[in-house]
Design an enzyme around this catalytic site. Structure first.
Site, mmCIF file in Angstrom:
data_model
loop_
_atom_site.group_PDB
_atom_site.id
_atom_site.type_symbol
_atom_site.label_atom_id
_atom_site.label_comp_id
_atom_site.label_asym_id
_atom_site.label_seq_id
_atom_site.Cartn_x
_atom_site.Cartn_y
_atom_site.Cartn_z
ATOM 1 N N ASN A 7 -27.977 -14.992 -20.388
ATOM 2 C CA ASN A 7 -27.755 -15.451 -19.022
ATOM 3 C C ASN A 7 -28.545 -14.538 -18.087
ATOM 4 O O ASN A 7 -28.119 -13.438 -17.773
ATOM 5 C CB ASN A 7 -26.250 -15.400 -18.719
ATOM 6 C CG ASN A 7 -25.917 -15.798 -17.289
ATOM 7 O OD1 ASN A 7 -26.791 -16.201 -16.518
ATOM 8 N ND2 ASN A 7 -24.659 -15.675 -16.939
ATOM 9 N N LYS A 14 -27.232 -10.917 -18.769
ATOM 10 C CA LYS A 14 -25.997 -10.744 -19.509
ATOM 11 C C LYS A 14 -26.162 -11.466 -20.844
ATOM 12 O O LYS A 14 -26.544 -12.634 -20.866
ATOM 13 C CB LYS A 14 -24.824 -11.374 -18.748
ATOM 14 C CG LYS A 14 -24.391 -10.566 -17.535
ATOM 15 C CD LYS A 14 -23.229 -11.248 -16.816
ATOM 16 C CE LYS A 14 -23.291 -10.955 -15.329
ATOM 17 N NZ LYS A 14 -22.612 -11.964 -14.504
ATOM 18 N N ARG A 58 -29.587 -19.706 -19.917
ATOM 19 C CA ARG A 58 -29.405 -20.277 -18.589
ATOM 20 C C ARG A 58 -30.778 -20.352 -17.929
ATOM 21 O O ARG A 58 -31.481 -19.357 -17.825
ATOM 22 C CB ARG A 58 -28.487 -19.389 -17.757
ATOM 23 C CG ARG A 58 -28.504 -19.740 -16.285
ATOM 24 C CD ARG A 58 -27.446 -18.940 -15.537
ATOM 25 N NE ARG A 58 -27.606 -19.087 -14.109
ATOM 26 C CZ ARG A 58 -27.781 -18.063 -13.276
ATOM 27 N NH1 ARG A 58 -27.814 -16.819 -13.729
ATOM 28 N NH2 ARG A 58 -27.907 -18.283 -11.990
ATOM 29 N N HIS A 147 -25.723 -22.895 -9.396
ATOM 30 C CA HIS A 147 -24.425 -22.405 -9.889
ATOM 31 C C HIS A 147 -23.683 -23.489 -10.668
ATOM 32 O O HIS A 147 -22.469 -23.422 -10.843
ATOM 33 C CB HIS A 147 -23.495 -21.941 -8.737
ATOM 34 C CG HIS A 147 -23.971 -20.724 -8.013
ATOM 35 N ND1 HIS A 147 -23.829 -20.582 -6.643
ATOM 36 C CD2 HIS A 147 -24.572 -19.602 -8.459
ATOM 37 C CE1 HIS A 147 -24.323 -19.421 -6.282
ATOM 38 N NE2 HIS A 147 -24.784 -18.800 -7.365
ATOM 39 N N GLY A 177 -20.533 -15.120 -4.911
ATOM 40 C CA GLY A 177 -21.007 -13.887 -5.541
ATOM 41 C C GLY A 177 -22.070 -13.292 -4.632
ATOM 42 O O GLY A 177 -21.958 -13.383 -3.408
ATOM 43 N N ASN A 178 -23.125 -12.716 -5.218
ATOM 44 C CA ASN A 178 -24.259 -12.319 -4.367
ATOM 45 C C ASN A 178 -24.871 -13.569 -3.749
ATOM 46 O O ASN A 178 -25.186 -13.602 -2.574
ATOM 47 C CB ASN A 178 -25.295 -11.550 -5.178
ATOM 48 C CG ASN A 178 -24.840 -10.132 -5.456
ATOM 49 O OD1 ASN A 178 -24.348 -9.445 -4.554
ATOM 50 N ND2 ASN A 178 -24.963 -9.687 -6.690
ATOM 51 N N GLY A 179 -25.055 -14.590 -4.581
ATOM 52 C CA GLY A 179 -25.371 -15.919 -4.072
ATOM 53 C C GLY A 179 -24.047 -16.667 -3.927
ATOM 54 O O GLY A 179 -23.076 -16.323 -4.588
ATOM 55 N N ARG A 208 -28.890 -13.347 1.626
ATOM 56 C CA ARG A 208 -29.557 -14.607 1.971
ATOM 57 C C ARG A 208 -28.892 -15.225 3.196
ATOM 58 O O ARG A 208 -27.665 -15.154 3.338
ATOM 59 C CB ARG A 208 -29.446 -15.603 0.813
ATOM 60 C CG ARG A 208 -30.422 -15.345 -0.306
ATOM 61 C CD ARG A 208 -30.189 -16.305 -1.453
ATOM 62 N NE ARG A 208 -29.756 -15.592 -2.640
ATOM 63 C CZ ARG A 208 -29.300 -16.172 -3.741
ATOM 64 N NH1 ARG A 208 -29.213 -17.482 -3.821
ATOM 65 N NH2 ARG A 208 -28.938 -15.448 -4.766
ATOM 66 N N ARG A 252 -17.673 -5.459 -0.386
ATOM 67 C CA ARG A 252 -16.795 -4.281 -0.399
ATOM 68 C C ARG A 252 -17.139 -3.332 0.739
ATOM 69 O O ARG A 252 -16.259 -2.843 1.451
ATOM 70 C CB ARG A 252 -16.941 -3.515 -1.725
ATOM 71 C CG ARG A 252 -16.223 -4.161 -2.874
ATOM 72 C CD ARG A 252 -16.629 -3.541 -4.179
ATOM 73 N NE ARG A 252 -17.987 -3.968 -4.523
ATOM 74 C CZ ARG A 252 -18.455 -4.037 -5.756
ATOM 75 N NH1 ARG A 252 -17.712 -3.651 -6.761
ATOM 76 N NH2 ARG A 252 -19.676 -4.457 -5.998
ATOM 77 N N GLU A 351 -19.981 -18.124 -17.083
ATOM 78 C CA GLU A 351 -21.148 -18.943 -17.396
ATOM 79 C C GLU A 351 -21.485 -18.898 -18.876
ATOM 80 O O GLU A 351 -21.915 -19.896 -19.453
ATOM 81 C CB GLU A 351 -22.351 -18.445 -16.578
ATOM 82 C CG GLU A 351 -22.221 -18.810 -15.118
ATOM 83 C CD GLU A 351 -23.195 -18.081 -14.218
ATOM 84 O OE1 GLU A 351 -23.599 -16.951 -14.568
ATOM 85 O OE2 GLU A 351 -23.526 -18.635 -13.163
HETATM 86 P P1 ADP Z 1 -23.869 -12.459 -8.993
HETATM 87 O O1 ADP Z 1 -23.892 -13.560 -7.979
HETATM 88 O O2 ADP Z 1 -25.061 -11.552 -8.917
HETATM 89 O O3 ADP Z 1 -23.507 -12.906 -10.390
HETATM 90 P P2 ADP Z 1 -21.151 -11.461 -8.746
HETATM 91 O O4 ADP Z 1 -20.520 -12.779 -8.902
HETATM 92 O O5 ADP Z 1 -20.867 -10.420 -9.759
HETATM 93 O O6 ADP Z 1 -22.703 -11.526 -8.512
HETATM 94 O O7 ADP Z 1 -20.712 -10.916 -7.312
HETATM 95 C C1 ADP Z 1 -21.175 -9.671 -6.869
HETATM 96 C C2 ADP Z 1 -20.595 -9.404 -5.498
HETATM 97 O O8 ADP Z 1 -19.170 -9.449 -5.553
HETATM 98 C C3 ADP Z 1 -20.898 -8.005 -4.969
HETATM 99 O O9 ADP Z 1 -22.134 -7.949 -4.315
HETATM 100 C C4 ADP Z 1 -19.773 -7.780 -4.025
HETATM 101 O O10 ADP Z 1 -20.165 -8.204 -2.727
HETATM 102 C C5 ADP Z 1 -18.667 -8.683 -4.492
HETATM 103 N N1 ADP Z 1 -17.486 -7.922 -4.917
HETATM 104 C C6 ADP Z 1 -17.252 -7.331 -6.108
HETATM 105 N N2 ADP Z 1 -16.060 -6.695 -6.101
HETATM 106 C C7 ADP Z 1 -15.526 -6.897 -4.872
HETATM 107 C C8 ADP Z 1 -14.300 -6.500 -4.213
HETATM 108 N N3 ADP Z 1 -13.384 -5.751 -4.843
HETATM 109 N N4 ADP Z 1 -14.123 -6.899 -2.950
HETATM 110 C C9 ADP Z 1 -15.036 -7.648 -2.326
HETATM 111 N N5 ADP Z 1 -16.196 -8.048 -2.865
HETATM 112 C C10 ADP Z 1 -16.440 -7.674 -4.120
#
Ligand code: ADP
Length: 366
Positions: A7, A14, A58, A147, A177-179, A208, A252, A351
């Site tokens: 992935n 991953k 993926r 996604h 997530g980040n996205g 973004r 965070r 995923e």
């Molecule tokens: P990706 O989209 O890269 O797969 P993730 O789904 O792992 O990313 O999400 C990553 C994001 O999740 C981090 O950038 C952060 O903003 C957010 N995140 C992780 N832990 C926490 C938390 N305890 N509180 C708020 N946001 C969090």
């Protein structure tokens, strides 16, 4: 069936290896740099587990032609290589991973592409056509949505958690997530989603922008001399939570700074939640109601204040969450109160398992 899943993202990979249908990995790895780390990781996997039945990848964007999961034949590989225009960073990394598997595991192992756009292939034209000239559509410029692998996983998981037939369910899935993107699911099928031609449309994200007035881009090009490269960088890497707060793209850090009284962190959080609510409202209207709202991915699974804020604002639906359960979420939990008219589920993004499931479906012809 022993399945390896790779992935890939734009900056990390991953890897998951398991005995489907078990979701417990027999081996896993989270790699930073693919060129240097994937080959040794696969060698150590092979040393422990020499029998691999299929490898699932993926693939972010298969362009207009490839949406359905498919074996990575030479034709499919060539087509993905040609789609680099659609997703330049991702597709290059993903093809590199396919070639690494050829080298390390051997050309005989069945490799399968699972597309992030696949789940959204059920969108109706009204939802995927952009209101520009019709020639755009003929040129492949349309909403694809992303996604999809996790949206599909969450749709299945939600139905199982609610013990309901997917055919009878209306869901709004918030992949944050980040996205970040929303997916409206009716009868187990994606009917709308906020990401579009690229993963830039829709919700505000970590770095973004999400959707903007396209007139802003014309203004910046015409009066501020911006190039395509500059706009690409600004919209993808310097906007969103990071752009508005000037602090970070990580929720965070934004929440911490907000609690400490930083006004721009609060502004970033407020814009993020405002836009999220607005898009949830759009999906509610598209679906004509909702049975459950799902929160998934980093922010969705972990941000207590974000879920509380969104759910408080949706109280007009008769939606109510248990504040204690929201504050100490167990994953894959329903945090709505027993009398809530809408369920609220927290589902851990998965995923890898969904990709393994697709591989199993293709191999077994099920
Ligand atoms: P990706 O989209 O890269 O797969 P993730 O789904 O792992 O990313 O999400 C990553 C994001 O999740 C981090 O950038 C952060 O903003 C957010 N995140 C992780 N832990 C926490 C938390 N305890 N509180 C708020 N946001 C969090």
């Amino acid at each position: 069936m022993k399945i390896l899943v790779i992935n890939g993202g734009s900056s990390s990979f991953k890897c998951w290896f398991g005995d489907f249908p078990s979701d417990r990995p027999l081996w896993s790895a989270h790699l930073g740099a693919i060129e240097a780390e994937l080959e040794p990781a696969l060698k150590s996997l092979l040393a422990e587990h020499p029998k691999i039945d299929a490898v699932g990848h993926r693939i972010v964007h298969g362009g207009p032609r490839y949406r359905e999961s498919t074996p990575l034949t030479p034709e499919v590989r060539a087509a993905i290589a040609q789609q680099v225009e659609f997703a330049p960073v991702h597709n290059r990394f993903e093809l590199e991973a396919v070639r690494t598997v050829d080298r390390v595991i051997g050309g005989d192992v069945l490799q399968i592409a699972v597309f992030d756009t696949g789940f959204h292939s059920t969108l109706e034209p009204a939802a995927f056509v952009y209101p520009g000239p019709y020639s755009w559509l003929e040129d492949g410029v349309r909403r694809y949505g992303f996604h999809g692998i996790n949206h599909q996983y969450c749709a299945g998981r939600a139905a199982a958690m609610l013990q309901r037939d997917p055919a009878s369910l209306k869901l709004i899935i918030c992949h944050l997530g980040n996205g970040a993107s929303l997916c409206a699911v009716r009868g187990g099928k994606s009917v709308d989603t906020t990401m579009g031609f690229t993963p830039l449309e829709g919700l505000m994200m970590g770095t973004r922008s999400g959707s903007l007035d396209p007139g802003i881009l014309v203004y910046l090009i015409r009066h501020r001399g911006y190039t395509a490269e500059q706009l690409d960088r600004i919209l993808n890497k310097e906007s969103g939570l990071l752009g508005v707060s000037g602090i970070s793209g990580d929720m965070r850090n934004i929440t911490e700074a907000m609690v400490a009284g930083n006004p721009r962190a609060k502004l970033a959080f407020d814009v993020y939640t405002h836009r999220l609510l607005r898009e949830i409202g759009g999906m509610l209207a598209v679906l004509g109601g909702v049975d459950a709202i799902v929160f998934t991915a980093g922010v969705g699974e972990n941000s207590v204040p974000l879920r509380q804020m969104v759910c408080d604002r949706l109280a007009f639906l008769g939606l109510k969450i248990d504040a204690t359960q929201n504050a100490q979420p167990k994953l894959d939990q329903d945090i709505a109160t027993p009398d809530s008219k809408v369920r609220v589920l927290i589902i851990r993004a998965n995923e890898e398992w969904q990709i393994a499931k697709e591989c199993h479906r293709l191999v077994s012809g099920a």
